[in-house]
Design an enzyme around this catalytic site. Structure first.
Site, PDB file in Angstrom:
ATOM      1  N   HIS A 111     -47.957 -26.354  -4.139  1.00 26.93           N
ATOM      2  CA  HIS A 111     -49.104 -27.258  -4.338  1.00 26.93           C
ATOM      3  C   HIS A 111     -50.021 -27.214  -3.127  1.00 26.93           C
ATOM      4  O   HIS A 111     -49.547 -27.172  -1.987  1.00 26.93           O
ATOM      5  CB  HIS A 111     -48.594 -28.689  -4.569  1.00 26.93           C
ATOM      6  N   GLU A 155     -46.109 -24.978 -10.614  1.00 30.65           N
ATOM      7  CA  GLU A 155     -47.245 -25.579  -9.932  1.00 30.65           C
ATOM      8  C   GLU A 155     -48.246 -24.524  -9.435  1.00 30.65           C
ATOM      9  O   GLU A 155     -47.869 -23.588  -8.715  1.00 30.65           O
ATOM     10  CB  GLU A 155     -46.744 -26.449  -8.758  1.00 30.65           C
ATOM     11  N   ASP A 188     -49.327 -24.146 -14.476  1.00 25.48           N
ATOM     12  CA  ASP A 188     -50.013 -25.341 -15.009  1.00 25.48           C
ATOM     13  C   ASP A 188     -51.541 -25.241 -14.948  1.00 25.48           C
ATOM     14  O   ASP A 188     -52.235 -25.645 -15.874  1.00 25.48           O
ATOM     15  CB  ASP A 188     -49.487 -26.642 -14.362  1.00 25.48           C
ATOM     16  N   HIS A 189     -52.079 -24.675 -13.850  1.00 25.62           N
ATOM     17  CA  HIS A 189     -53.538 -24.588 -13.662  1.00 25.62           C
ATOM     18  C   HIS A 189     -53.785 -23.713 -12.444  1.00 25.62           C
ATOM     19  O   HIS A 189     -52.831 -23.309 -11.780  1.00 25.62           O
ATOM     20  CB  HIS A 189     -54.159 -25.988 -13.471  1.00 25.62           C
ATOM     21  N   THR A 202     -51.977 -31.049 -13.469  1.00 24.72           N
ATOM     22  CA  THR A 202     -50.612 -30.877 -14.010  1.00 24.72           C
ATOM     23  C   THR A 202     -50.409 -31.690 -15.275  1.00 24.72           C
ATOM     24  O   THR A 202     -49.802 -31.217 -16.242  1.00 24.72           O
ATOM     25  CB  THR A 202     -49.543 -31.360 -12.998  1.00 24.72           C
TER      26      THR A 202
END
Ligand code: GP9
Ligand code: MN
Length: 405
Positions: A195, A38, A254-255, A80
């Site tokens: 997150h 994450e 993921d990003h 995600t």
């Protein structure tokens, strides 16, 4: 209509790169363990905060894996879920919205479906509600045999925070379930603790926050440190069984986690006066590890410019499965023929030589960040736009209906 698919097939065929002789089939028959990290950005790797490593486990894993240090996310608003979509399909997510929610009834030819024909079972684990990002529906469409969301875990007030189950209890509870999954499997684990807004319970803090003026950035290092510890425990648990040596483990960020709203603090973190569009694009790098137990002696830092779009053909080729008839926009990361190139969802691109920011139409030299004339970036800018358009056509027209299995 169905004739559109022919142009796309031709484009994909023309861009297909032949797998590397050395790596094709190198992990034939092995399980694949995929871990979505994450909001994990590459600048964390080997970063030292207060003299301490933020990701000690991952730093050590670099020396035992194929680690890609110019690997970029290609995600859009679906975050995600866009990363998951890219990894399983090698097709770009959409320019707006999340393909997981808008196009979950399409026909796809995702990795789980392909692997099904080779005797694999595909499963996914996530410590949040099954319907987040429409996963329960989309996973069926993509060919996952079984999804283990929130309700399969013991989640309490103590072991959860923010979006759900904390990463350490997540891995601890997931491994016993994984042990019962029929092998060979393709198993995806989606972490959660790192997150936004990067909150931790005090007992989970393993490093002091950073000391910029921006508390989001400061806390980000702490949740990333916690995630790293969870990964260490995950590997330890896998090693307690045969699963470890019978698997290929792929970990990917993921990003981005830190948005442009935090540029001022990020300038301090990466040591520049001001974040321009060159630095911004470089910050879109996320870590990719391909860890193949038994091949640690060949560990290498791979510099090819690449992205999430490239993971599907890479995994399939490692397993010895040809992809030349697949509608996929990525290229095998181990292929000596692959171009050093990747695209951002807004049409920006990064190549071995140039970085182009669509947002402010600036062409930079990739290595130095020096601004050069736009015409140097033009051919690759056109390629990026063309490729995104073709990919969008596949989804909007549901064109994989017109391909055979
Ligand atoms: C939610 C988790 C986070 O279940 O995967 O999604 P994100 O907000 O990062 O897209
Ligand atoms: Mn995410």
């Amino acid at each position: 209509d169905s004739s559109d698919i022919n142009g796309i097939k031709n484009y994909v065929k023309a861009n297909h790169v032949k797998p590397s002789d050395k790596f094709f089939g190198a992990a034939k028959g092995k399980n694949v363990i995929l871990v979505s990290l994450e909001s994990t950005q590459s600048f964390l790797i080997n970063y030292k905060l207060h003299g301490q490593e933020v990701t000690p486990f991952l730093n050590d894993l670099v020396s035992k894996s194929f680690y890609f240090d110019n690997f970029y996310h290609n995600t859009g608003q679906g975050k995600t879920s866009d990363a998951e979509f890219l990894i399983d399909n090698s097709i770009y997510p959409l320019p707006r919205g999340a393909v997981y929610t808008t196009n979950a009834q399409n026909e796809y030819h995702a990795t789980p479906e392909i692997l099904d024909q080779h005797g694999y079972t595909s499963v996914a684990f996530h410590g949040n509600h099954k319907s987040f990002w429409n996963r329960d529906i989309m996973y069926k469409t993509l060919g996952y045999d079984k999804f283990y969301p929130e309700k399969y875990f013991n989640i309490t007030e103590d072991n959860s925070i923010n979006y759900g189950l904390k990463d350490i209890p997540f891995f601890k509870q997931a491994v016993p379930i994984l042990k019962k999954v029929q092998q060979p499997f393709y198993a995806k684990f989606i972490t959660l603790s790192n997150h936004f807004p990067f909150v931790l319970d005090p007992e989970d803090e393993m490093i002091e926050p950073a000391n910029t003026e921006d508390n989001v950035v400061n806390r980000y290092f702490q949740t990333a440190r916690y995630e790293d510890e969870a990964l260490r425990i995950f590997f330890e648990k896998l090693k307690e069984s045969d699963l470890y040596k019978n698997s290929v483990i792929v970990l990917y960020g993921d990003h981005y986690g830190i948005s442009e709203n935090h540029n001022e603090a990020m300038a301090k973190v990466i040591g520049v006066d001001e974040i321009n569009s060159y630095h911004h694009l470089k910050l879109q790098r996320v870590p990719l590890f391909i860890h193949i137990p038994g091949m640690e002696d060949q560990a290498k830092v791979m510099h090819t410019t690449s992205g999430e779009i490239d993971v599907k053909p890479t995994i399939l080729h490692l397993l010895g499965i040809q992809t030349k008839d697949d509608i996929a926009f990525g290229a095998d990361l181990f292929s000596p023929e692959r171009p050093s190139f990747t695209i951002q969802r807004d049409g920006s691109f990064i190549s071995g030589k140039y970085i182009y920011s669509k947002k402010d139409s600036t062409c930079y030299l990739q290595k130095t960040g020096d601004v050069v004339g736009n015409k140097q970036c033009k051919p690759l800018e056109n390629k990026a736009l063309h490729e995104l358009q073709l990919s969008d056509k596949v989804i909007y027209g549901d064109l994989l209906r017109f391909t055979d299995r």
